[in-house]
Design a protein around this motif. Structure first.
Motif, PDB file in Angstrom:
ATOM      1  N   UNK A   1     -17.797   5.883   0.489  1.00  0.00           N
ATOM      2  CA  UNK A   1     -17.391   7.216   0.061  1.00  0.00           C
ATOM      3  C   UNK A   1     -18.111   7.521  -1.241  1.00  0.00           C
TER       4      UNK A   1
ATOM      5  N   UNK B   1       0.834  -1.197   0.000  1.00  0.00           N
ATOM      6  CA  UNK B   1       0.000   0.000   0.000  1.00  0.00           C
ATOM      7  C   UNK B   1       0.867   1.243   0.000  1.00  0.00           C
TER       8      UNK B   1
ATOM      9  N   UNK C   1     -16.573   6.683  -4.656  1.00  0.00           N
ATOM     10  CA  UNK C   1     -16.482   5.247  -4.778  1.00  0.00           C
ATOM     11  C   UNK C   1     -17.778   4.635  -5.305  1.00  0.00           C
TER      12      UNK C   1
ATOM     13  N   UNK D   1     -22.492  -0.100   1.890  1.00  0.00           N
ATOM     14  CA  UNK D   1     -21.700  -0.563   3.038  1.00  0.00           C
ATOM     15  C   UNK D   1     -21.267   0.612   3.896  1.00  0.00           C
ATOM     16  N   UNK D   2     -21.319   0.473   5.189  1.00  0.00           N
ATOM     17  CA  UNK D   2     -20.901   1.572   6.045  1.00  0.00           C
ATOM     18  C   UNK D   2     -19.401   1.797   5.896  1.00  0.00           C
ATOM     19  N   UNK D   3     -19.015   3.036   5.910  1.00  0.00           N
ATOM     20  CA  UNK D   3     -17.579   3.331   5.883  1.00  0.00           C
ATOM     21  C   UNK D   3     -17.047   3.338   4.469  1.00  0.00           C
ATOM     22  N   UNK D   4     -17.227   2.243   3.783  1.00  0.00           N
ATOM     23  CA  UNK D   4     -16.694   2.158   2.434  1.00  0.00           C
ATOM     24  C   UNK D   4     -17.491   3.016   1.477  1.00  0.00           C
TER      25      UNK D   4
ATOM     26  N   UNK E   1     -27.263  -8.070 -10.497  1.00  0.00           N
ATOM     27  CA  UNK E   1     -26.186  -7.097 -10.398  1.00  0.00           C
ATOM     28  C   UNK E   1     -26.682  -5.794  -9.828  1.00  0.00           C
TER      29      UNK E   1
ATOM     30  N   UNK F   1     -27.075  -5.916  -6.374  1.00  0.00           N
ATOM     31  CA  UNK F   1     -25.847  -6.022  -5.580  1.00  0.00           C
ATOM     32  C   UNK F   1     -25.132  -4.690  -5.428  1.00  0.00           C
TER      33      UNK F   1
ATOM     34  N   UNK G   1       2.262   1.816  -3.298  1.00  0.00           N
ATOM     35  CA  UNK G   1       1.256   2.350  -4.208  1.00  0.00           C
ATOM     36  C   UNK G   1       1.046   3.834  -3.967  1.00  0.00           C
ATOM     37  N   UNK G   2       0.973   4.171  -2.679  1.00  0.00           N
ATOM     38  CA  UNK G   2       0.747   5.571  -2.338  1.00  0.00           C
ATOM     39  C   UNK G   2       1.907   6.438  -2.782  1.00  0.00           C
TER      40      UNK G   2
ATOM     41  N   UNK H   1     -18.964   1.106 -13.319  1.00  0.00           N
ATOM     42  CA  UNK H   1     -18.472  -0.203 -13.719  1.00  0.00           C
ATOM     43  C   UNK H   1     -19.628  -1.125 -14.067  1.00  0.00           C
TER      44      UNK H   1
ATOM     45  N   UNK I   1     -25.762  -2.742  -2.617  1.00  0.00           N
ATOM     46  CA  UNK I   1     -25.244  -3.400  -1.421  1.00  0.00           C
ATOM     47  C   UNK I   1     -23.809  -2.971  -1.163  1.00  0.00           C
TER      48      UNK I   1
ATOM     49  N   UNK J   1     -18.230   5.228  -8.821  1.00  0.00           N
ATOM     50  CA  UNK J   1     -17.317   4.404  -9.595  1.00  0.00           C
ATOM     51  C   UNK J   1     -17.919   3.026  -9.846  1.00  0.00           C
ATOM     52  N   UNK J   2     -18.379   2.441  -8.784  1.00  0.00           N
ATOM     53  CA  UNK J   2     -18.936   1.099  -8.897  1.00  0.00           C
ATOM     54  C   UNK J   2     -20.121   1.102  -9.830  1.00  0.00           C
TER      55      UNK J   2
END
Lengths: 889, 171
Positions: free
Chosen positions: A831, A380, A834, A826-829, A816, A819, A383-384, A841, A822, A837-838
């Motif tokens: 953002x 990580x 994000x 999600x809590x936290x994730x 899909x 999902x 990567x950063x 996709x 879902x 983005x999903x």
């Protein structure tokens, strides 16, 4: 056990010969031999010949002590050498027979059997020997000195075959009796082996049963007897060998000559702990240091050339180390390049393959969790760092500043050491009783303190630079390395000054000694009126005037440095790690803030620093080992003890480094450092060997102008003249220059080739990457399902739960869509970017006609598993796994 | 692919099964009968399976048990048990292993490894020591690396393509 192998090989040879021998036992040679054996006056012969055999046996057990007796035996042998080699053999056998007879009851039948055995054994004798023998017999019936010489050679051959005690096989004439016994020994062993083989192959012999049985019994008895004897002899032989080795290798013991004796004025304090602790007193005149070794050209029976081997070992260590280091580096380079750093699937592999399914131990599991986490963090951070982009000017300024600061540190520490060494030389001229402990050990203390203080300082300074952690680590290591090396070299230069001073001093003392000797001779002639055969002056070795012996001084400095390094390391661990851990652990109950998580915390285990310490330590050993051979022993002890000690410390009171970067990847970095250290420590040693004159009264090279004169001497005196010629040609600059040129060219060429390969490699990698991208694009609209995949999907245990294909196809998009909320939900994730983005996709994917990708339409039995799974084509393993149930019944 | 495919003789197979049967029975001697001739319906609960030394410390033990059990709950019959061991044995073919690995990592049984599966895997593997951001980043990277058809999740094909190239996919 190489010898055993040899024996096997020998017996294998014998097998070939034996069959022949069986059939040619009627040959005249054999009959002649038998006749000779019979014709001889038996009792006398036996009485006479039993002795040599006995003495041989004994001499093996008490090799050196029984010299006179052996000589007697040897005389006997010399007499017997007049007879032919052939007879000697027969006699020896008989001697063995007589020995046996002593043990057993005497009767004639056994006598007969003895004869017979002789025959048989003759049959099984070594092929080559036998042929030689026959020739000899035919040629020179008289069997004089030449035959004896041949016999001697034979024996030496035997010995070589056995590969036993190879050092002694090079011995010359004056160790004749030794080699004789060795030869006898070897033959006896051969005989035993032969007997064993006979036992093994007895079944194949075209003999009557009675004869076979008899033969078997004899052979067994023989083997039992002599094998036992040989086996038992070994222990004692080993002991004798050890004694001999110590005598041979060390030459004269302590106290025999001046260099091996403590001088009179030092003798009172020679055993004081304070003196011994600084490697003075008895230590100084022990085998630990250069000065102890004598210049005598060869020692003992084996003609051990101590000075030559001292030099060759000293230089050979460097050669060997270089080879090992470079080989390791090459291997590492090979291993590193096999695509492990491909980078295509770093995270995937880390995620899916890092767990080792064989782990069945909670502690190991903990470690594995920790290491997995670390490796993730590492990736990580990598990567950063790739994404980071900051003010480049500020960065540059800070880096230059940091380097300046560090250079200042390095220079300061170098100067400090030079200053301290100079001071210590001043102190050394004074009386040592006036000096305080601090003054005596100033150099070591300062060096150790610098080693302690500077690295953390560097680390603080390196914060300014803001490098990627892995690069920062390399910088840090390089700087510490420079510090150590700078310190060591300053120390060395100061030492050179001292050595030069000592050399001056030595010249005076040498003149004085020569003067004193001349005076003594003059006086002697004056008083006794003899000019020749003057006995050497009768002075106790303790009172001889002696020079300063700079080599030993240098050796002592290095040993002291090593020992103080050991002390500092151990104390650091004890205080810095252990005490700190204890305090943090137990004071934590009654403290204002959290000690474990807060400021002092536990000490981190600094892998790279420790590796560097090891490397540096190795450098000191390389440098010091020539002048203090004992340093190697000290180091071995140090390494052994520190392994256990540090292991304990790590387990008990350290925590893992916060940002561990695996050392494995920078393997060759450390090896490169090691190579550099090796080279840098090689230089001063070789320089001193090549330029400085050795001390005149101590060490293996005393009396020579240069140390390498030993090699010249050996070439001139021990090697045949043509070798000397070869060497003189080889050392001609006209030959060396082209050789060096050739090597440089070869290096250049190889370098170019490797560059070309590297480029090709990069090209291929790029192509692969391109192909992958292309494939990625193409896959979006390709319905590919291979047979294996189909079958595997059949294995789905919950297949029955999945709705039939047609239903699934329609269901998929809905699935899909259902999902994606879902995931984003999600809590936290969750953002915001994000989620978008999903979504994107998913929408992209949905746009593609991707339905047939995994599920080809068509009738497929959705029924129970076993029927389908019994014979899936891809692998027997699967069939095996599935086919389990039936045999159970 | 370099993995060995040995062919068992029926005797060896028997021995292997008998050994495993004893392992199975030792987990719960009171539940499992010695006589299996009439195929009794015996299932060992997950608690027993998960406490085996082979699985005890495995972060994915529950998943493993679920994947191999017929009911998907981790309760195993003898057949399931045998299956599990044959797949986890070192002689199982690579494809099979990859397939079951895929199943294990596919927490929600939708035949795709999606982000939530990856997050779960990662958290199990690191015992929740990574921050949310880090986890998210890793998952993104994984998808980015292995997803060949750009659908934001890994199909079995993607997974196999990736896993067979792994240097230490041996188990």
């Amino acid at each position: 056990m190489p010898r055993r192998k040899n024996d096997v090989a020998i017996t294998m040879d014998d097998v070939g010969m034996e069959i022949d021998a069986e059939y040619d036992s009627g040959s005249d040679v054999d009959s002649k031999r038998r006749a000779k054996g019979r014709n001889k006056p038996k009792p006398a012969a036996r009485g006479k010949k039993a002795k040599p055999a006995d003495s041989v046996e004994e001499s093996e057990e008490e090799e050196e002590e029984e010299a006179p007796r052996k000589r007697k035996g040897r005389k006997k042998k010399e007499e017997s050498e007049e007879e032919s080699e052939e007879e000697q053999r027969g006699r020896r056998k008989k001697a063995a027979g007589t020995k046996k007879k002593k043990a057993a009851a005497k009767d004639d039948s056994e006598e007969e059997s003895e004869e017979e055995k002789g025959n048989k054994r003759r049959g099984g004798k070594k092929g080559a020997n036998k042929k030689e023998k026959e020739e000899e017999n035919n040629k020179e019936k008289k069997g004089n000195g030449k035959a004896a010489g041949k016999g001697g050679k034979d024996k030496q051959d035997d010995k070589k075959n056995k590969g036993k005690n190879s050092s002694s096989s090079s011995s010359d004439d004056n160790s004749e009796d030794e080699s004789m016994s060795e030869g006898e020994m070897a033959r006896l062993k051969e005989d035993v082996e032969e007997k064993k083989k006979l036992i093994a192959t007895l079944r194949n012999k075209p003999w009557r049963m009675k004869r076979r049985l008899k033969c078997l019994k004899e052979a067994q008895a023989f083997v039992e007897k002599f094998e036992g004897a040989l086996g038992k002899g070994k222990g004692r032989r080993l002991y004798a060998f050890k004694v001999m080795m110590t005598k041979v290798l060390m030459g004269m013991p302590y106290g025999s000559i001046a260099r091996k004796t403590v001088p009179r004025e030092e003798q009172d304090s020679a055993m004081d702990f304070s003196v011994l602790f600084e490697f003075g007193g008895y230590c100084k005149y022990s085998i630990m240091f250069y000065g102890y070794y004598n210049y005598q050209r060869s020692i003992g029976l084996l003609q051990f050339r101590l000075p030559l081997s001292y030099l060759l070992v000293g230089l050979g260590i460097f050669g060997y180390s270089l080879m090992v280091v470079i080989r390791t580096m090459a291997r590492n380079a090979n291993e590193g390049g096999d695509g492990a750093e491909d980078g295509a699937f770093t995270f995937c592999w880390k995620l899916f393959t890092s767990w080792d399914f064989l782990i069945g131990n909670p502690e190991t599991a903990d470690n594995k969790f920790a290491s997995t986490t670390t490796s993730f963090k590492e990736s990580i951070v990598d990567e950063q760092e790739n994404l980071k982009d900051e003010n480049i000017h500020l960065q540059r300024f800070l880096r230059v500043l940091a380097n300046l600061l560090i250079l200042c540190c390095l220079g300061g520490s170098g100067y400090l050491i030079y200053y301290v060494v100079k001071r210590s030389q001043e102190f050394a001229k004074k009386d040592r009783n006036e000096l305080s402990w601090l003054q005596k050990n100033e150099v070591e203390i300062v060096m150790s303190l610098l080693g302690l203080v500077c690295p953390p300082l560097f680390e603080v300074i390196a914060e300014l630079e803001n490098y990627h952690p892995r690069i920062a680590l390399k910088w840090q290591l390089g700087r510490i390395f420079a510090l150590f090396l700078g310190n060591l070299y300053t120390f060395l230069f100061a030492l050179f000054d001292e050595v030069n001073a000592k050399l001056e001093n030595e010249k005076e003392i040498k003149n004085e000694t020569i003067w004193a000797l001349k005076e003594y001779y003059a006086n002697y002639t004056l008083y006794h009126n003899v000019t020749e055969n003057i006995p050497p002056p009768n002075i106790s070795p303790a009172d001889v005037i002696r020079g300063p012996c700079w080599e030993t001084e240098v050796g002592i400095e290095f040993v002291k440095l090593t020992v103080s390094d050991i002390q500092v390391t151990y104390l650091t661990i004890l205080i810095g790690d252990f005490l700190r851990a204890v305090i943090v652990r137990f004071l934590n109950y009654c403290w204002c803030w959290d000690l474990e998580a807060g400021f002092p915390s536990y000490a981190e285990f600094d892998i790279s620093g420790n590796v560097l310490g090891l490397i540096f330590n190795q450098g000191m050993i390389w440098m010091g080992a020539f002048y203090a051979p004992g340093l190697v022993g000290v180091n071995v002890l140090r390494l052994l003890s520190s392994m256990y000690y540090q292991c304990w410390a790590v387990m008990a009171c350290n925590v893992p480094h916060e940002r561990v970067f695996k050392a494995s990847r920078s393997n060759n970095f450390y090896m490169g450092l090691l190579l550099l250290v090796l080279f840098l420590s090689l230089m001063p040693v070789v320089y001193t060997i090549m330029t400085l004159p050795p001390s005149f009264d101590c060490g293996p090279f005393s009396g020579k102008d240069q140390m390498y004169d030993v090699i010249m001497e050996t070439i001139e005196k021990d090697l045949p003249p043509f070798m000397a010629d070869i060497f003189s040609y080889a050392s001609n600059p006209g030959l060396i220059m082209p050789a060096v040129l050739l090597m440089v060219l070869a290096i250049y060429y190889l370098n170019a080739v490797s560059k070309a390969y590297q480029n090709a490699n990069m090209d291929l990698k790029r192509k692969m990457q391109m192909q992958r991208d292309e494939e990625k694009n193409r896959r979006n609209n390709k319905d590919s399902t291979n047979q294996v995949m189909k079958d595997l999907e059949d294995l789905l245990p919950n297949k029955s739960l999945i709705p039939p294909p047609s239903a699934e196809e329609t269901e998929k998009p809905a699935d899909q869509l259902s999902k994606s909320p879902k995931v984003t939900g999600k809590p936290g994730a969750a953002a915001t970017g994000k989620g978008v983005h999903v979504q994107k996709d998913v929408s992209l994917a949905a746009a593609n006609p991707r339905a047939p990708v995994t599920r080809p339409p068509g009738p497929r039995p959705p029924g129970p598993l076993p029927g389908n799974a019994r014979g899936p084509p891809p692998g027997q393993g699967m069939g095996r796994g599935r086919g389990g149930p039936p045999p159970r019944r | 692919m370099g993995n060995k495919q040995t062919i068992f003789t029926s005797q060896q197979l028997d021995a292997y099964q008998v050994r495993l049967f004893h392992r199975y029975r030792d987990l719960a001697p009171q539940l499992v009968p010695l006589d299996y001739t009439n195929q009794p319906e015996v299932r060992l609960p997950y608690e027993l399976i998960g406490s085996m030394p082979e699985l005890k410390d495995n972060p994915f033990r529950q998943r493993i048990a679920e994947v191999f059990s017929e009911d998907g709950e981790g309760n195993m019959t003898l057949d399931d048990f045998l299956d599990m061991f044959s797949v986890l044995s070192e002689m199982a073919p690579r494809d099979l292993k990859a397939y079951y690995a895929f199943k294990i990592y596919d927490f929600n049984n939708d035949d795709f490894i999606c982000k939530s599966d990856l997050e779960k895997t990662l958290n199990k593997l690191t015992r929740n020591e990574l921050t949310e951001d880090e986890v998210r980043m890793v998952c993104e990277k994984v998808i980015d690396e292995a997803d060949l058809d750009n659908d934001g999740r890994l199909s079995l094909e993607d997974f196999q393509h990736m896993i067979v190239r792994a240097p230490d996919f041996l188990r």
